[in-house]
Scaffold this active site. Structure first.
Site, PDB file in Angstrom:
ATOM      1  N   TYR A  93     -13.250  56.940 -35.334  1.00 13.53           N
ATOM      2  CA  TYR A  93     -12.719  56.471 -36.624  1.00 13.53           C
ATOM      3  C   TYR A  93     -13.874  56.301 -37.624  1.00 13.53           C
ATOM      4  CZ  TYR A  93      -8.677  56.314 -33.747  1.00 13.53           C
ATOM      5  OH  TYR A  93      -7.670  56.716 -32.896  1.00 13.53           O
ATOM      6  N   GLN A 152      -9.331  43.371 -34.280  1.00 11.15           N
ATOM      7  CA  GLN A 152     -10.114  44.602 -34.444  1.00 11.15           C
ATOM      8  C   GLN A 152      -9.803  45.245 -35.791  1.00 11.15           C
ATOM      9  OE1 GLN A 152      -9.432  48.518 -32.502  1.00 11.15           O
ATOM     10  NE2 GLN A 152     -11.448  48.207 -31.597  1.00 11.15           N
ATOM     11  N   ARG A 208     -17.424  47.259 -31.705  1.00  3.24           N
ATOM     12  CA  ARG A 208     -17.072  48.099 -30.561  1.00  3.24           C
ATOM     13  C   ARG A 208     -17.644  49.491 -30.752  1.00  3.24           C
ATOM     14  NH1 ARG A 208     -11.577  50.057 -27.335  1.00  3.24           N
ATOM     15  NH2 ARG A 208     -12.353  49.105 -25.435  1.00  3.24           N
ATOM     16  N   ARG A 216      -5.139  49.677 -20.384  1.00  2.06           N
ATOM     17  CA  ARG A 216      -3.853  50.147 -19.859  1.00  2.06           C
ATOM     18  C   ARG A 216      -3.229  49.198 -18.833  1.00  2.06           C
ATOM     19  NH1 ARG A 216      -6.399  55.902 -18.854  1.00  2.06           N
ATOM     20  NH2 ARG A 216      -8.163  54.471 -18.691  1.00  2.06           N
TER      21      ARG A 216
HETATM   22  C1  LIG Z   1      -2.063  52.948 -25.933  1.00  2.00           C
HETATM   23  C2  LIG Z   1      -3.531  52.769 -26.207  1.00  2.00           C
HETATM   24  C3  LIG Z   1      -3.940  52.340 -27.460  1.00  2.00           C
HETATM   25  C4  LIG Z   1      -5.291  52.132 -27.736  1.00  2.00           C
HETATM   26  N1  LIG Z   1      -5.658  51.648 -28.970  1.00  2.00           N
HETATM   27  C5  LIG Z   1      -6.952  51.328 -29.208  1.00  2.00           C
HETATM   28  C6  LIG Z   1      -7.332  50.703 -30.433  1.00  2.00           C
HETATM   29  O1  LIG Z   1      -6.511  50.379 -31.313  1.00  2.00           O
HETATM   30  N2  LIG Z   1      -8.643  50.420 -30.611  1.00  2.00           N
HETATM   31  C7  LIG Z   1      -9.594  50.732 -29.649  1.00  2.00           C
HETATM   32  O2  LIG Z   1     -10.776  50.449 -29.846  1.00  2.00           O
HETATM   33  N3  LIG Z   1      -9.251  51.306 -28.477  1.00  2.00           N
HETATM   34  C8  LIG Z   1      -7.972  51.586 -28.223  1.00  2.00           C
HETATM   35  N4  LIG Z   1      -7.618  52.096 -26.995  1.00  2.00           N
HETATM   36  C9  LIG Z   1      -8.626  52.154 -25.913  1.00  2.00           C
HETATM   37  C10 LIG Z   1      -8.540  50.872 -25.056  1.00  2.00           C
HETATM   38  O3  LIG Z   1      -8.963  49.752 -25.829  1.00  2.00           O
HETATM   39  C11 LIG Z   1      -9.406  50.912 -23.776  1.00  2.00           C
HETATM   40  O4  LIG Z   1     -10.760  50.950 -24.131  1.00  2.00           O
HETATM   41  C12 LIG Z   1      -9.094  52.113 -22.908  1.00  2.00           C
HETATM   42  O5  LIG Z   1      -7.706  52.156 -22.619  1.00  2.00           O
HETATM   43  C13 LIG Z   1      -9.907  52.077 -21.603  1.00  2.00           C
HETATM   44  O6  LIG Z   1      -9.639  50.906 -20.875  1.00  2.00           O
HETATM   45  P1  LIG Z   1      -8.627  50.938 -19.596  1.00  2.00           P
HETATM   46  O7  LIG Z   1      -9.162  51.979 -18.653  1.00  2.00           O
HETATM   47  O8  LIG Z   1      -8.665  49.543 -19.042  1.00  2.00           O
HETATM   48  O9  LIG Z   1      -7.281  51.328 -20.139  1.00  2.00           O
HETATM   49  C14 LIG Z   1      -6.262  52.359 -26.731  1.00  2.00           C
HETATM   50  C15 LIG Z   1      -5.856  52.810 -25.468  1.00  2.00           C
HETATM   51  C16 LIG Z   1      -4.510  53.012 -25.201  1.00  2.00           C
HETATM   52  C17 LIG Z   1      -4.100  53.443 -23.805  1.00  2.00           C
END
Ligand SMILES: Cc1cc2nc3c(=O)[nH]c(=O)nc-3n(C[C@H](O)[C@H](O)[C@H](O)COP(=O)(O)O)c2cc1C
Length: 363
Positions: A180, A98, A227, A321
Site C-alpha cells: 500500500y 491500523q 507495520r 487467519r
Molecule cells: C482476510 C485478511 C485480511 C487482511 N487484512 C489486512 C489488513 O487490513 N492489514 C494488514 O496489514 N494485513 C492484513 N492481512 C494480513 C494479516 O494481518 C496477517 O499478517 C496474515 O494473515 C498472516 O498472519 P496469519 O498467518 O496468522 O494469518 C489480512 C489477511 C487476511 C487473511
C-alpha cells in the site's frame, strides 16, 4: 503455562496476555466508511487477546482502495469506532487502529471521490481488484503525487491520529506493509521519484519517516507503531533489496520510544521471497535495528510463538487467519482445542454472516 498467556506491558499499556489480533480487512463498513453495528460485536468477541489491531482504515476518502472499508476522518466514523473501543476495553483488550492508505491499490468505483488514485509514481499495478458494481476490474494507472502535496498528505495522517485517539484507541499502527501507499514509497519498483523522496534508499524511506515522526509528534511516540513486510511480494510490489531497505528505515525511526514495530513475515500467504533470504532470517536480521518492542505475524502456532517470545525475539505473537473463525482463540490455544477454519467465501462480504457469527466453544 506457556508465556503466551502471561500478562505483559507494551508501551506502558497493561496487556492481559501476549497474543495480538492481526489487522484484517473484512469490508463491513457502509459506503461512507462507517463500521456497521455488528463490527462492535466482532471485535468484542475477540477481545480476550492482549492487543487488537484494527483492520486497515483509511485516513481520508482519497486513501480508500477497496469497497466497504472503514475510515477515521468523519465524525460518524469516529462515533462508530468509539462504540467498538468501548466494547473491546470492557473485555480487557487494548486496541490500536491500523491506518491504511491504499495508494495505487485502488479502483475509482470503490471510492466516494472522483479523483484518480495517487501513488509515489505513475506505475500501474498488474492485476485486478474487486468492485461491487462491476466485479473484477483492472487497476488503473495512478497519478504521481506532486511534491507540494506531500505535507497535506502527512497532515491527513496526523488528523486521523487525533481522531483515532478521540475514538478511544490506545494508539495507531501505520501500514507500511503489503504494497500500500507507504510501502509503495519504500520499494524500488513503485518509487521512481527524483524529488528527494525517491531515487536513493534514503529518498525512498523519507516519506515514511516523515509520516511516522509527524504522527508521533501529534499523539506521542508511545502511541505510534508501524507495520512492515520485508520481502513480501504482494500487490505487485518488488523491492530490489528489502532487508537493506528495512534496516535503514528502522535505523531512522524512533523505535526506542515507539509502541512497537510489527513485522509480517514474508511467507505468510504469498510465499515468494525477493532477496530477503529465508523467512526465518527476517526477524533476527531486523531485531538489532528495533530498539523497542518487536511483534510479528505469519503462520504462527502456539508452539512457535512461545519459542519466539521466550527467546526475546518478539514481544507479542500476532495471529490473523486463526482468529477469524475462532473468536475464543486464546482459550483454544490454551486448551489445545482444534481450530475452526474460516469460510473463505465470506471473508470480504458485507454482512454479519461469516464474520460475527462464528461460535466460541463455550459461550
Ligand atoms: C482476510 C485478511 C485480511 C487482511 N487484512 C489486512 C489488513 O487490513 N492489514 C494488514 O496489514 N494485513 C492484513 N492481512 C494480513 C494479516 O494481518 C496477517 O499478517 C496474515 O494473515 C498472516 O498472519 P496469519 O498467518 O496468522 O494469518 C489480512 C489477511 C487476511 C487473511
Amino acid at each position: 503455562m506457556s508465556s503466551l498467556f502471561e500478562p505483559t506491558t507494551l508501551a506502558g499499556l497493561a496487556l492481559q496476555n501476549r497474543i495480538a489480533m492481526a489487522p484484517l480487512t473484512r469490508n463491513r463498513a457502509d459506503v461512507m466508511g462507517v463500521p456497521k453495528p455488528f463490527v462492535r460485536d466482532y471485535y468484542a468477541q475477540r477481545a480476550r487477546v492482549g492487543l487488537i489491531i484494527s483492520e486497515g482504515t483509511q485516513t481520508s476518502f482519497a486513501g480508500q482502495g477497496y469497497c466497504r472499508t472503514p475510515g477515521i476522518h468523519t465524525s460518524e466514523q469516529v462515533a462508530a469506532w468509539k462504540r467498538v473501543t468501548d466494547a473491546v476495553h470492557a473485555r480487557g483488550a487494548k486496541m490500536f487502529m491500523q491506518f491504511m492508505h491504499c495508494g495505487r491499490i485502488a479502483h475509482p468505483l470503490n471510492r466516494q471521490i472522483p479523483d484518480a488514485p495517487v501513488a509515489p509514481s505513475a506505475v500501474r499495478p498488474a492485476g485486478q481488484m474487486w468492485t461491487d458494481q462491476q466485479q473484477l476490474q483492472d487497476f488503473p494507472t495512478p497519478r504521481a503525487l506532486e511534491t507540494a502535496e506531500l505535507p497535506a498528505l502527512i497532515d491527513e495522517f496526523v488528523a486521523a491520529a487525533h481522531n483515532a485517539i478521540a475514538a478511544g484507541f490506545d494508539g495507531v499502527e501505520l501500514h507500511a506493509a503489503n504494497g500500500y501507499l507507504l510501502n509503495q514509497f519504500l520499494a524500488s519498483n513503485t518509487n521512481l521519484r527524483t524529488d528527494g523522496y525517491g531515487t536513493s534508499l534514503h529518498g525512498r524511506i523519507r516519506f515514511v519517516v516523515e509520516v511516522v515522526k509527524a504522527v508521533a509528534a501529534a499523539i506521542g511516540p508511545a502511541r505510534t507503531a508501524i507495520r512492515v513486510s520485508p520481502g513480501h511480494m504482494f500487490n505487485d510490489l518488488v523491492d530490489a533489496n528489502p532487508l537493506e531497505t528495512h534496516r535503514v528505515l528502522l535505523d531512522d525511526l524512533p523505535t526506542a520510544d515507539m509502541a512497537y514495530v510489527h513485522v509480517m513475515l514474508p511467507d505468510a500467504f504469498s510465499p515468494q521471497l525477493n532477496n530477503a533470504g529465508d523467512a526465518q532470517t527476517v526477524l533476527p536480521t531486523l531485531r538489532p535495528h528495533v530498539k523497542g518492542a518487536l511483534i510479528a505475524a505469519g503462520n504462527l502456532t502456539a508452539a512457535s510463538a512461545a519459542t519466539m517470545l521466550d527467546s526475546g525475539l518478539i514481544q507479542l505473537a500476532v495471529f490473523g487467519r486463526p482468529i477469524i473463525a475462532n473468536p475464543d482463540l486464546v482459550e483454544r490455544l490454551k486448551s489445545g482445542a482444534a481450530l475452526a477454519a474460516p469460510r473463505d467465501d465470506l471473508l470480504y462480504t458485507a454482512d454479519a454472516e461469516g464474520y460475527s457469527d462464528y461460535p466460541a466453544l463455550r459461550s
